[in-house]
Write an enzyme that holds these catalytic residues in place. Structure first.
Site, PDB file in Angstrom:
ATOM      1  N   GLU A 116     -12.684 -32.663  35.088  1.00  0.00           N
ATOM      2  CA  GLU A 116     -13.857 -33.351  35.291  1.00  0.00           C
ATOM      3  C   GLU A 116     -13.983 -34.712  35.409  1.00  0.00           C
ATOM      4  OE1 GLU A 116     -16.203 -32.501  31.668  1.00  0.00           O
ATOM      5  OE2 GLU A 116     -15.737 -30.224  31.793  1.00  0.00           O
ATOM      6  N   CYS A 129     -16.374 -42.038  35.830  1.00  0.00           N
ATOM      7  CA  CYS A 129     -15.545 -41.784  34.808  1.00  0.00           C
ATOM      8  C   CYS A 129     -14.471 -40.677  35.112  1.00  0.00           C
ATOM      9  CB  CYS A 129     -16.520 -41.231  33.784  1.00  0.00           C
ATOM     10  SG  CYS A 129     -15.468 -40.395  31.911  1.00  0.00           S
ATOM     11  N   CYS A 136      -5.855 -31.898  27.000  1.00  0.00           N
ATOM     12  CA  CYS A 136      -5.306 -32.867  26.173  1.00  0.00           C
ATOM     13  C   CYS A 136      -4.783 -32.526  25.027  1.00  0.00           C
ATOM     14  CB  CYS A 136      -6.538 -33.776  25.928  1.00  0.00           C
ATOM     15  SG  CYS A 136      -6.362 -35.346  24.668  1.00  0.00           S
ATOM     16  N   CYS A 140      -8.403 -34.098  18.796  1.00  0.00           N
ATOM     17  CA  CYS A 140      -9.534 -34.618  18.198  1.00  0.00           C
ATOM     18  C   CYS A 140     -10.735 -33.614  17.543  1.00  0.00           C
ATOM     19  CB  CYS A 140     -10.311 -35.673  18.848  1.00  0.00           C
ATOM     20  SG  CYS A 140      -9.159 -36.932  19.166  1.00  0.00           S
ATOM     21  N   CYS A 143     -14.059 -33.113  20.059  1.00  0.00           N
ATOM     22  CA  CYS A 143     -13.903 -33.078  21.360  1.00  0.00           C
ATOM     23  C   CYS A 143     -13.580 -31.717  22.089  1.00  0.00           C
ATOM     24  CB  CYS A 143     -12.855 -34.110  21.848  1.00  0.00           C
ATOM     25  SG  CYS A 143     -12.550 -34.369  23.608  1.00  0.00           S
ATOM     26  N   CYS A 360     -17.394 -34.241  27.759  1.00  0.00           N
ATOM     27  CA  CYS A 360     -15.815 -34.272  27.387  1.00  0.00           C
ATOM     28  C   CYS A 360     -15.462 -32.935  27.568  1.00  0.00           C
ATOM     29  CB  CYS A 360     -15.781 -34.912  26.382  1.00  0.00           C
ATOM     30  SG  CYS A 360     -16.156 -36.676  26.056  1.00  0.00           S
TER      31      CYS A 360
END
Ligand code: SAH
Length: 373
Positions: A116, A129, A136, A140, A143, A360
């Site tokens: 994205e 961005c 990832c 977290c 997220c 995100c």
């Protein structure tokens, strides 16, 4: 007893590529002017051809060699046999109705992976961005990007191509002026590729984005912050803190168990001192989790006297994490007020993408799930 420190497991080379072929061909995006020149001089071409090719790739976002009309036809044909200009393509997009924000889902041509990127119009211009990893592994709790884990690092070309493709969407004469590396992934875990991408984004013969207008956001990888401080690049460092103490931060961000708050803060201080640049402390606000006035005061004491600016981000809700909610404006205001009372420079991030799943990784997650059936 000596303390053994855990480290992030090293990524195998297959998940940390420098360059990935597209249909057996070399993508030229991601190559420096010097690398392009080396290729062309090997073919007996004059050096200025590299500058022309560089402009086609990074300024004009060319997707075909055939249209590169200031290059000799024979050279265009030879390039087309072994190379491709770009390495990503649009899979889909979502536009916000109320803000000038468009989220793109890009397909990486080498293996079909999806990332994205977001294009945002501000009163000061356009910002992009960009993602630095497919997925990832920071884990977290709040997220969406980390839910499926890490697939692989992006190559320098794949990072820069996101900006090139979005730049092409802008009206003539308008350009992307700011880049934030805040898409999916942890940029400091992909250090070499990210640094090469930053230098390419900055190149005045290409996208020409000022270093001061490039922000790298990290979950707090202390060795990476130290290494970045030594690069001598005047980019902006942003650090995702999200909690002022280890107990809370380790719950929200597992990476805190490797580099706890005190070490992150020490690295931020060192970065600010070495570079003279103010560091952005990102603090997402999660209702009744980290948004109390007591925690604001604790955060203020932690950051007292440092060259930092706090950016408060009311969290974007994530479907898979219903226990984490965005606080109402009153709680946000109160948190900001406490920081300001302590003399900490503070802003509240304007809501840009909530309505289009700019939070995100949510668009990618939905599409990836659908493809898996
Ligand atoms: N890995 C880097 C950069 C990518 S995340 C980092 O952690 O900084 C970019 C920012 O978005 C980080 O501050 C991250 O904590 C924040 N973020 C993640 N999920 C979010 C959510 N649901 N709402 C608001 N911000 C979020």
């Amino acid at each position: 007893m000596p303390q053994t420190r855990m480290e992030l497991p090293v990524l195998p080379a297959s998940r940390n590529p420098r360059e990935l072929p597209v249909d057996g061909k070399v993508p030229l995006v991601g190559k420096t002017r010097e690398e392009l020149a080396a290729l062309l001089t090997e073919w007996g071409e004059p050096a200025y051809r590299a500058t022309q090719l560089f402009q086609w790739i990074y300024q004009k976002g060319a997707r075909e060699f055939s249209g590169m009309t200031n290059l000799p036809l024979a050279l265009r044909q030879r390039l087309a046999e072994v190379a491709v200009p770009g390495c990503a393509a649009e899979e889909m997009r979502q536009r916000a109705a109320t803000t000038r924000t468009t989220k793109f889902l890009f397909r990486l041509l080498a293996d079909g992976a999806l990332v994205e990127s977001v294009l945002m119009g501000h009163n000061y211009g356009w910002s992009a961005c960009l993602s630095t990893q497919v997925g990832c592994r920071m884990g977290c709790a709040f997220c969406a990007s980390t839910l499926g884990g890490l697939v692989r690092n992006l190559t320098p070309g794949e990072i820069v191509d996101q900006a090139i493709l979005m730049q092409k969407e802008l009206p003539p004469g308008q350009r992307i002026g700011h880049v934030v590396l805040m898409g999916s992934g942890e940029p400091l875990e992909n250090y070499d590729n990210v640094l090469k991408a930053i230098r390419l984004l900055h190149d005045p013969g290409g996208l020409n984005i000022g270093y001061r207008h490039i922000t790298l956001s990290t979950a707090g990888l202390v060795p990476g912050i130290r290494r970045l401080a030594a690069e001598g690049l005047p980019i902006t460092l942003a650090v995702s803190l999200h909690a002022p103490n280890d107990e809370l931060r380790s719950r929200l961000m597992p990476v805190n168990r490797l580099w706890p708050v005190a070490e992150v803060v020490a690295a931020v201080r060192e970065y600010a001192e070495r570079t003279g640049r103010r560091v952005t402390i990102e603090y997402i606000l999660i209702e009744a989790v980290n948004d109390t006035p007591e925690l604001a005061a604790e955060l203020a004491r932690l950051l007292a006297g440092m060259l930092v600016h706090v950016n408060l981000i009311p969290m974007n809700p994530v479907a898979e994490r219903p226990q984490f909610r965005r606080p109402g404006p009153e709680r946000v205001r109160r948190f900001a007020e406490v920081l300001e009372r302590y003399g900490i420079s503070t802003t509240v991030r304007r809501e840009m993408g909530g309505e289009i799943e700019a939070a995100c990784g949510q668009l990618r997650n939905r599409v990836v799930r659908r493809h898996r059936g």
